[in-house]
Design an enzyme around this catalytic site. Structure first.
Site, PDB file in Angstrom:
ATOM      1  N   GLU A   1       0.816  -1.218   0.000  1.00 29.41           N
ATOM      2  CA  GLU A   1       0.000   0.000   0.000  1.00 29.41           C
ATOM      3  C   GLU A   1       0.848   1.265   0.000  1.00 29.41           C
ATOM      4  OE1 GLU A   1      -3.161   2.287   2.932  1.00 29.41           O
ATOM      5  OE2 GLU A   1      -2.618   0.199   3.331  1.00 29.41           O
ATOM      6  N   ASP A   2       1.954   1.256   0.745  1.00 31.62           N
ATOM      7  CA  ASP A   2       2.689   2.496   0.995  1.00 31.62           C
ATOM      8  C   ASP A   2       4.087   2.561   0.397  1.00 31.62           C
ATOM      9  OD1 ASP A   2       0.590   3.581   2.485  1.00 31.62           O
ATOM     10  OD2 ASP A   2       1.236   2.540   4.293  1.00 31.62           O
TER      11      ASP A   2
ATOM     12  N   ASP B   1      -3.396  -4.374  13.341  1.00 34.93           N
ATOM     13  CA  ASP B   1      -3.071  -3.121  12.648  1.00 34.93           C
ATOM     14  C   ASP B   1      -3.946  -1.979  13.153  1.00 34.93           C
ATOM     15  OD1 ASP B   1      -2.261  -1.264  10.578  1.00 34.93           O
ATOM     16  OD2 ASP B   1      -4.033  -1.870   9.455  1.00 34.93           O
TER      17      ASP B   1
END
Length: 697
Positions: free
Chosen positions: A76-77, A139
């Site tokens: 994602e990052d 998370d």
């Protein structure tokens, strides 16, 4: 933040055979990929996945879960891809990281535009491997612990609301109560800061006034049980601020009126001692009737097992007591995670059947808003137990009905329901079930789900299944009507229409397929000119120059909220037109009559069912009835007729009802486009010198 060697040692404590090299490689990979990225707190970004991995070690999860936690944000990052993850760490890790990543992407979308397809894929991954959810909950928990570092209050509120609505209930449904309680507490602090400050302040006052009270009560309970020969552990605590606030809201009381702010937990050596301890406590102290729950013999859907009771202690103080053995306690606090930790994932499989219901709900949901509604209904707690005549147990939300029960047993049974017996007595389908009811569903082969059921069912699965069945039937009927209308439209086009032209028209109109085109025509989402232009571009140019005359157009009325196949008629008493707020009334063996919401006939009382209705898209053309009083002098009737002509309305009937010089009154039925059209014409009448009064009947 956990250092690399510390993380490895924590895993080795419960899994000596762990692949240290692979764990080390995952740790270094996430540090390198996240590089110099920072969190809102100013900490290195890689500290977050490392801390999530630490939470997974607390749950004693396997190395695949630990590696997934370390890598869960890389796709994602960072520039890493799922293919990179699979190449370096294998298919299992890649599959889990992909499942966690999909839900993270959904969070970033506006709430009313969440992608149902992505959520469906996530739920599929979660039902096939619950570790996807366990990592995601870790998370979210760590993100909530650091939420206060985010500067924008609206972003903190959004994340807190999402946690309260989705993640805390999901944690509860898989039995991870420690996670659930901490998430709720952290979210409550952000969502209701004033209430949080008030309740925590009052709890602090209680601690200062009598800081030893909890310990004293716990000691009394332990002594009473020891005298009965039971070796137990007793712990006590104040209830969490969110739990207290929830009780205040449910009971509509203030803090001083909440008497049960203390909760105690008794841990015994075995199941038999749980019941012995319960008997002792009920003998020594008075218990509150209706507050005892046996989740040992009848566990919750998530596997939670415990005895719950409420006692009246000294000075009428109420205290809650939970009694369980050590094994129950371990599994209760960490739920399905405990099953994974002790290599009993197969035993946990029955506890995630509700995830499969969620997948069915997602498939049946029409749009993102409906999907969220059904999903939230499916994960919330407060359950009752009901049984089939053969003794099979089903858990349902409070307020559930026989229809909810039928859909819980099987979707097909719900769809074929025609009646029900509860405890061997025939009952209406809208009857609310009580704890312990025995429910027998009566089915019929030709039966179909009814739209009216949506007025009383409470489970997401039932609502989604009913909406899907009704929508499918309605869509088929509307598409069949659209096909007939299409043939008429095609005859007016200056070209022969073949399959190719239809395919091109579907593309131009941005529709999925030919069936969608027929449905759009049948439901009046497309008008004739739009379809003609899509079939043969440019063929409608001559129509654009014509003055629109609604009186010459066919009426197209559609009503949303009706069961497909049920006829309707617009009521003569109030003459509703598109744009009015409407309701339907239905008597047995009769069609539906559509009324305006403020119809006087409704106000006087009608012995029939009411149905909430809405006009279909682009409904137009209906009869509006007016009462018009003209001045009784030459030319006034002609002037009124001119007003009708200028406003493009067609006079269907005109009846002189009263002649009282100098006035003449008429009741007039006019064919108008919609409420706005009728309102404009009324304004024109009232502005005329020929009209003394004009009003809608």
């Amino acid at each position: 933040m956990l250092r690399q060697y510390e993380l490895i040692e924590r895993v080795k404590e419960y899994d000596p055979d762990v692949d240290e090299a692979l764990l080390n490689r995952a740790y270094v990979y996430t540090v390198q990929k996240h590089g110099s990225q920072k969190r809102a707190s100013g900490d290195p970004y890689f500290s977050h996945p490392v801390e999530v991995a630490g939470l997974m070690t607390d749950l004693r999860l396997d190395q695949t879960s630990i590696i997934t936690a370390l890598l869960h944000d890389t796709v994602e990052d960072t520039l890493a891809t799922i293919e990179d993850i699979e190449h370096n760490f294998g298919k299992d890790v890649a599959r889990l990281v992909d499942g966690v990543t999909k839900l993270s992407k959904i969070e970033q979308m506006p709430e009313n535009e969440r992608a149902a397809e992505n959520l469906r894929k996530f739920l599929l991954a979660m039902s096939e491997d619950i570790r996807v959810l366990l990592v995601k909950l870790g998370d979210r928990l760590h993100n909530m612990r650091t939420l206060h570092h985010i500067k924008k209050p609206e972003k903190r509120q959004r994340i807190a609301r999402e946690t309260m609505d989705i993640y805390a209930p999901l944690a509860e449904r898989v039995g991870m109560y420690e996670y659930m309680r901490e998430m709720q507490a952290l979210a409550f602090e952000q969502l209701e800061p004033d209430a949080f400050a008030t309740i925590t302040g009052r709890l602090e006052q209680i601690r200062k006034q009598d800081g030893q009270q909890v310990d004293a009560i716990a000691l009394k309970i332990k002594q009473a049980l020891a005298e009965a020969g039971l070796q137990v552990e007793v712990t006590g605590r104040e209830k969490h601020p969110y739990s207290i606030w929830k009780k205040m809201a449910e009971r509509h009381v203030n803090f001083e009126q909440i008497t049960d702010i203390f909760a105690f937990r008794v841990l015994t050596e075995n199941v038999e001692d749980c019941y012995r301890a319960l008997g002792v406590l009920h003998t020594v102290w008075q218990f509150l009737p209706g507050r005892f729950k046996d989740y040992v013999s009848t566990p919750k859907n998530n596997g939670y097992r415990s005895l719950h009771t409420s006692l009246i202690y000294e000075n009428s103080m109420r205290v809650e007591v939970q009694i369980r053995d050590q094994d129950m306690h371990r599994r209760n606090e960490f739920g399905l995670a405990a099953h994974w930790a002790y290599k009993q994932a197969d035993h946990a499989d029955g506890q995630v059947g509700w995830l499969r219901d969620l997948i069915e709900i997602v498939d049946a949901s029409h749009d993102a808003e409906e999907l969220l509604e059904h999903t939230r209904m499916a994960v919330y707690q407060d359950r009752i137990f009901a049984f089939t005549p053969k003794g099979a147990l089903f858990q349902l939300p409070k307020g559930a009905t026989p229809v909810d029960f039928a859909f819980a047993v099987h979707t097909d049974l719900g769809a074929q329901t025609v009646g029900a017996k509860v405890n061997n007595r025939h009952v209406p389908l809208r009857t609310v079930l009580d704890n312990g009811d025995v429910v027998e569903i009566i089915k019929g082969k030709e039966a179909e789900p009814q739209m009216s059921w949506l007025g009383f069912v409470v489970t997401g699965k039932a609502r989604a299944s009913i909406r899907r069945a009704v929508r499918q039937k309605e869509r088929g009927e509307v598409a069949a009507l659209g096909k007939k209308l299409f043939e008429e439209i095609a005859d007016r086009v200056p070209a022969k229409i073949g399959k190719k032209a239809v395919r091109e028209a579907v593309k131009r109109l941005d529709l999925d397929d030919e069936e969608a085109l027929m449905y759009a025509i049948g439901s009046a989402d497309l008008d004739d000119l739009e379809v003609m232009e899509a079939l043969v571009p440019g063929c409608t140019a001559e129509f654009a120059l014509e003055e629109p005359d609604w009186s010459k157009r066919d009426r197209a009325i559609s009503i949303r909220g009706l069961t497909p196949g049920v006829g309707f008629q617009l009521a003569e008493c109030c003459h509703p037109v598109p744009g009015d707020r409407i309701v339907g009334t239905r008597k047995p063996k009769e069609g539906v009559e559509v009324h305006t919401i403020d119809c006087l006939t409704l106000a006087s009382g009608i012995d029939s069912d009411w149905i909430d209705l809405q006009w279909g898209k682009r409904s137009h053309g209906a009869i509006g009835r007016l009462r018009v009083t003209l001045y009784d002098r030459p030319g006034t009737l002609a002037e009124m007729a001119g007003i009708f002509a200028k406003n493009h309305v067609n006079v269907k009937s005109l009846l002189q009802t009263h002649l009282d010089h100098p006035f003449t009154s008429y009741e007039i039925d006019l064919e108008v486009q919609d409420l706005a059209h009728l309102t404009r014409m009324l304004s024109a009448l009232r502005a005329s010198d020929a009209v003394a009064q004009a009003e809608r009947m």
